[in-house]
Design a protein around this motif. Structure first.
Motif, PDB file in Angstrom:
ATOM      1  N   VAL A   1      33.574   0.798 136.874  1.00  0.00           N
ATOM      2  CA  VAL A   1      32.079   0.609 135.722  1.00  0.00           C
ATOM      3  C   VAL A   1      32.401  -0.291 134.790  1.00  0.00           C
ATOM      4  N   HIS A   2      31.359  -1.462 134.734  1.00  0.00           N
ATOM      5  CA  HIS A   2      31.461  -2.273 133.705  1.00  0.00           C
ATOM      6  C   HIS A   2      30.440  -2.199 132.558  1.00  0.00           C
ATOM      7  N   ILE A   3      30.751  -2.069 131.285  1.00  0.00           N
ATOM      8  CA  ILE A   3      29.870  -1.672 130.206  1.00  0.00           C
ATOM      9  C   ILE A   3      29.675  -3.072 129.217  1.00  0.00           C
ATOM     10  N   GLY A   4      28.880  -3.490 129.094  1.00  0.00           N
ATOM     11  CA  GLY A   4      28.821  -4.571 128.220  1.00  0.00           C
ATOM     12  C   GLY A   4      27.817  -4.666 127.176  1.00  0.00           C
ATOM     13  N   HIS A   5      28.002  -4.822 125.932  1.00  0.00           N
ATOM     14  CA  HIS A   5      27.504  -4.830 124.639  1.00  0.00           C
ATOM     15  C   HIS A   5      26.849  -6.261 124.292  1.00  0.00           C
ATOM     16  N   SER A   6      25.795  -6.500 124.172  1.00  0.00           N
ATOM     17  CA  SER A   6      24.898  -7.690 123.717  1.00  0.00           C
ATOM     18  C   SER A   6      25.471  -9.010 124.394  1.00  0.00           C
ATOM     19  N   THR A   7      26.164  -9.885 124.035  1.00  0.00           N
ATOM     20  CA  THR A   7      26.789 -10.837 124.737  1.00  0.00           C
ATOM     21  C   THR A   7      27.676 -10.363 125.734  1.00  0.00           C
ATOM     22  N   GLY A   8      28.561  -9.284 125.783  1.00  0.00           N
ATOM     23  CA  GLY A   8      29.082  -8.798 126.539  1.00  0.00           C
ATOM     24  C   GLY A   8      28.144  -8.185 127.794  1.00  0.00           C
ATOM     25  N   GLY A   9      26.990  -7.847 127.571  1.00  0.00           N
ATOM     26  CA  GLY A   9      26.078  -7.638 128.317  1.00  0.00           C
ATOM     27  C   GLY A   9      25.673  -8.637 129.436  1.00  0.00           C
ATOM     28  N   GLY A  10      25.377  -9.756 128.778  1.00  0.00           N
ATOM     29  CA  GLY A  10      25.361 -11.003 129.787  1.00  0.00           C
ATOM     30  C   GLY A  10      26.761 -11.052 130.500  1.00  0.00           C
ATOM     31  N   GLU A  11      27.644 -11.168 129.869  1.00  0.00           N
ATOM     32  CA  GLU A  11      28.924 -11.295 130.774  1.00  0.00           C
ATOM     33  C   GLU A  11      28.953 -10.288 131.868  1.00  0.00           C
ATOM     34  N   VAL A  12      28.573  -9.008 131.555  1.00  0.00           N
ATOM     35  CA  VAL A  12      28.669  -7.998 132.865  1.00  0.00           C
ATOM     36  C   VAL A  12      27.908  -8.380 133.770  1.00  0.00           C
ATOM     37  N   ALA A  13      26.585  -8.959 133.409  1.00  0.00           N
ATOM     38  CA  ALA A  13      25.441  -9.182 134.449  1.00  0.00           C
ATOM     39  C   ALA A  13      26.043 -10.353 135.367  1.00  0.00           C
ATOM     40  N   ARG A  14      26.487 -11.457 134.639  1.00  0.00           N
ATOM     41  CA  ARG A  14      26.995 -12.357 135.612  1.00  0.00           C
ATOM     42  C   ARG A  14      28.297 -12.136 136.250  1.00  0.00           C
ATOM     43  N   TYR A  15      29.179 -11.408 135.774  1.00  0.00           N
ATOM     44  CA  TYR A  15      30.265 -10.884 136.349  1.00  0.00           C
ATOM     45  C   TYR A  15      29.826  -9.882 137.618  1.00  0.00           C
ATOM     46  N   VAL A  16      29.008  -9.129 137.583  1.00  0.00           N
ATOM     47  CA  VAL A  16      28.702  -8.050 138.625  1.00  0.00           C
ATOM     48  C   VAL A  16      28.094  -8.850 139.834  1.00  0.00           C
ATOM     49  N   ALA A  17      27.193  -9.900 139.395  1.00  0.00           N
ATOM     50  CA  ALA A  17      26.321 -10.631 140.267  1.00  0.00           C
ATOM     51  C   ALA A  17      27.285 -11.742 140.963  1.00  0.00           C
ATOM     52  N   ARG A  18      28.215 -12.416 140.430  1.00  0.00           N
ATOM     53  CA  ARG A  18      28.994 -13.300 140.945  1.00  0.00           C
ATOM     54  C   ARG A  18      30.097 -13.033 141.619  1.00  0.00           C
ATOM     55  N   HIS A  19      30.956 -12.057 140.811  1.00  0.00           N
ATOM     56  CA  HIS A  19      32.405 -11.668 141.132  1.00  0.00           C
ATOM     57  C   HIS A  19      32.504 -10.360 141.538  1.00  0.00           C
ATOM     58  N   GLY A  20      31.892  -9.181 140.764  1.00  0.00           N
ATOM     59  CA  GLY A  20      32.475  -7.886 141.041  1.00  0.00           C
ATOM     60  C   GLY A  20      31.948  -7.429 142.237  1.00  0.00           C
ATOM     61  N   GLN A  21      30.515  -7.667 142.630  1.00  0.00           N
ATOM     62  CA  GLN A  21      29.916  -7.059 143.940  1.00  0.00           C
ATOM     63  C   GLN A  21      30.305  -7.830 145.043  1.00  0.00           C
ATOM     64  N   PRO A  22      30.542  -9.229 145.121  1.00  0.00           N
ATOM     65  CA  PRO A  22      31.088  -9.846 146.338  1.00  0.00           C
ATOM     66  C   PRO A  22      32.381  -9.379 146.533  1.00  0.00           C
ATOM     67  N   SER A  23      33.233  -9.161 145.570  1.00  0.00           N
ATOM     68  CA  SER A  23      34.459  -8.567 145.987  1.00  0.00           C
ATOM     69  C   SER A  23      34.765  -7.313 146.082  1.00  0.00           C
ATOM     70  N   GLY A  24      33.637  -6.236 146.058  1.00  0.00           N
ATOM     71  CA  GLY A  24      33.563  -5.027 146.120  1.00  0.00           C
ATOM     72  C   GLY A  24      34.259  -4.264 145.106  1.00  0.00           C
ATOM     73  N   ARG A  25      34.335  -4.691 143.941  1.00  0.00           N
ATOM     74  CA  ARG A  25      35.098  -4.013 142.770  1.00  0.00           C
ATOM     75  C   ARG A  25      34.404  -3.224 141.830  1.00  0.00           C
ATOM     76  N   VAL A  26      32.891  -3.413 141.813  1.00  0.00           N
ATOM     77  CA  VAL A  26      32.081  -2.810 140.903  1.00  0.00           C
ATOM     78  C   VAL A  26      31.396  -1.465 141.673  1.00  0.00           C
ATOM     79  N   ALA A  27      31.364  -0.267 141.043  1.00  0.00           N
ATOM     80  CA  ALA A  27      30.666   0.931 141.111  1.00  0.00           C
ATOM     81  C   ALA A  27      29.370   0.816 140.720  1.00  0.00           C
ATOM     82  N   LYS A  28      29.305   0.677 139.165  1.00  0.00           N
ATOM     83  CA  LYS A  28      28.282   0.753 138.576  1.00  0.00           C
ATOM     84  C   LYS A  28      28.255  -0.203 137.490  1.00  0.00           C
ATOM     85  N   ALA A  29      27.266  -0.399 136.576  1.00  0.00           N
ATOM     86  CA  ALA A  29      27.157  -1.288 135.519  1.00  0.00           C
ATOM     87  C   ALA A  29      26.451  -0.586 134.311  1.00  0.00           C
ATOM     88  N   VAL A  30      26.387  -0.834 132.723  1.00  0.00           N
ATOM     89  CA  VAL A  30      25.724  -0.579 132.072  1.00  0.00           C
ATOM     90  C   VAL A  30      25.696  -1.792 131.087  1.00  0.00           C
TER      91      VAL A  30
END
Length: 309
Positions: free
Chosen positions: A123-152
């Motif tokens: 589960v990836h949780i991002g605050h402020s700029t970290g939220g932008g980091e989470v959104a890009r990470y999940v979309a481009r890296h986490g989901q394609p590699s099957g590593r993400v269950a949820k995001a905040v």
């Protein structure tokens, strides 16, 4: 014959994977952990708790470090989770490199940590700029590699902070130029002003100001690089993450205070929730941008409920 400190440390050093480094004391205890990215940047990270437990990964805001998540990391650790957080490049204890202070590199660096630790079902949780980091990470890296269950996305900057013709509700460029000017000319003072004022809502009438919170914000900021902080303003204000949000399929919780003076809710959470395929919005009446610190006793149980749900 007694070994010298350096020789003893070398003799006690544990084997490590390529790209990972640790600082080892003379007694052999690991004190700092880093992973080296594909472009040669050393990223500091923390990794606490059972290695077979579900990982909760935290992504910090500008201009802070992973220390900003202390209350959440200890809370989830006490609930049996594995907790991981890293310092963004140029921030905290990570390398103060000149380049790469943009969302693409931020997300790639996070992926380097996740890959090195082989984090799955996270589960990836991002605050402020970290939220932008989470959104890009999940979309481009986490989901394609099957590593993400949820995001905040917590008080997060997506989809776009800057006012443009297509985004008239955004903040004018002059706001961010003011941050740039303050960072370039006297970041020590602007960091105090932001922390003691709008970040935590300490400028509101009746607010109980915590000098410890203000000083800790300042401490974290001043640990980092002025170049990273200056360039990071463009990253968090001008990066359009509309397509990142549209690409995310995993359950995503959007949390925002309606008195956020740094990332106004109308141009962030209220737009993000409309772009997410599987999103849930939770609005906190009167809460400030830094609510993860000021209202940890409320947010932590809500985060746990989402993770367990």
């Amino acid at each position: 014959m007694e070994l010298g400190a350096a020789a003893l440390a070398a003799s006690l050093a544990l084997p490590r994977l390529a790209g990972a480094t640790e600082t080892v004391t003379a007694e052999g205890a690991m004190t700092m952990a880093y992973v080296t990215t594909s472009d040669g940047v050393e990223i500091f990270y923390k990794d606490w708790g059972p290695k077979d437990a579900q990982p909760i990964v935290f992504h910090h805001g500008w201009p802070l470090s992973s220390d900003d998540w202390d209350a959440q990391m200890l809370f989830f650790l006490s609930n049996g989770y594995r907790v991981v957080a890293h310092d963004r490049r140029g921030h905290g204890r990570s390398a103060q490199v000149s380049d790469g202070h943009d969302m693409d590199h931020y997300a790639a660096d996070a992926f380097a940590v996740a890959e090195h630790l082989d984090l799955r079902n996270a589960v990836h949780i991002g605050h402020s700029t970290g939220g932008g980091e989470v959104a890009r990470y999940v979309a481009r890296h986490g989901q394609p590699s099957g590593r993400v269950a949820k995001a905040v996305l917590l008080s997060a900057v997506p989809p776009l902070m800057l006012k443009t013709e297509a985004n008239p509700e955004g903040l004018p460029i002059e706001v961010f130029n003011g941050f740039r000017e303050g960072t370039a000319n006297n970041r020590a003072q602007i960091f105090l002003d932001v922390a003691a004022g709008p970040f935590y809502g300490f400028n509101r009438e009746g607010a109980e100001v915590s000098q410890g919170v203000v000083q800790n914000w300042w401490r974290q900021g001043m640990m980092g690089s002025a170049k990273a902080h200056y360039d990071g303003i463009k990253a968090f204000s001008e990066t359009d993450q509309t397509e990142d949000l549209r690409a995310i399929d995993v359950p995503t919780l959007v949390m925002h205070g309606d008195d956020d003076q740094i990332v106004p809710i109308a141009d962030a959470a209220l737009k993000s929730i409309k772009l997410l395929k599987n999103g849930t919005l939770k609005v906190y009446a009167g809460y400030p941008h830094g609510m993860l610190t000021t209202h940890a006793q409320v947010l932590n149980p809500d985060l746990l409920a989402f993770v367990k749900g």
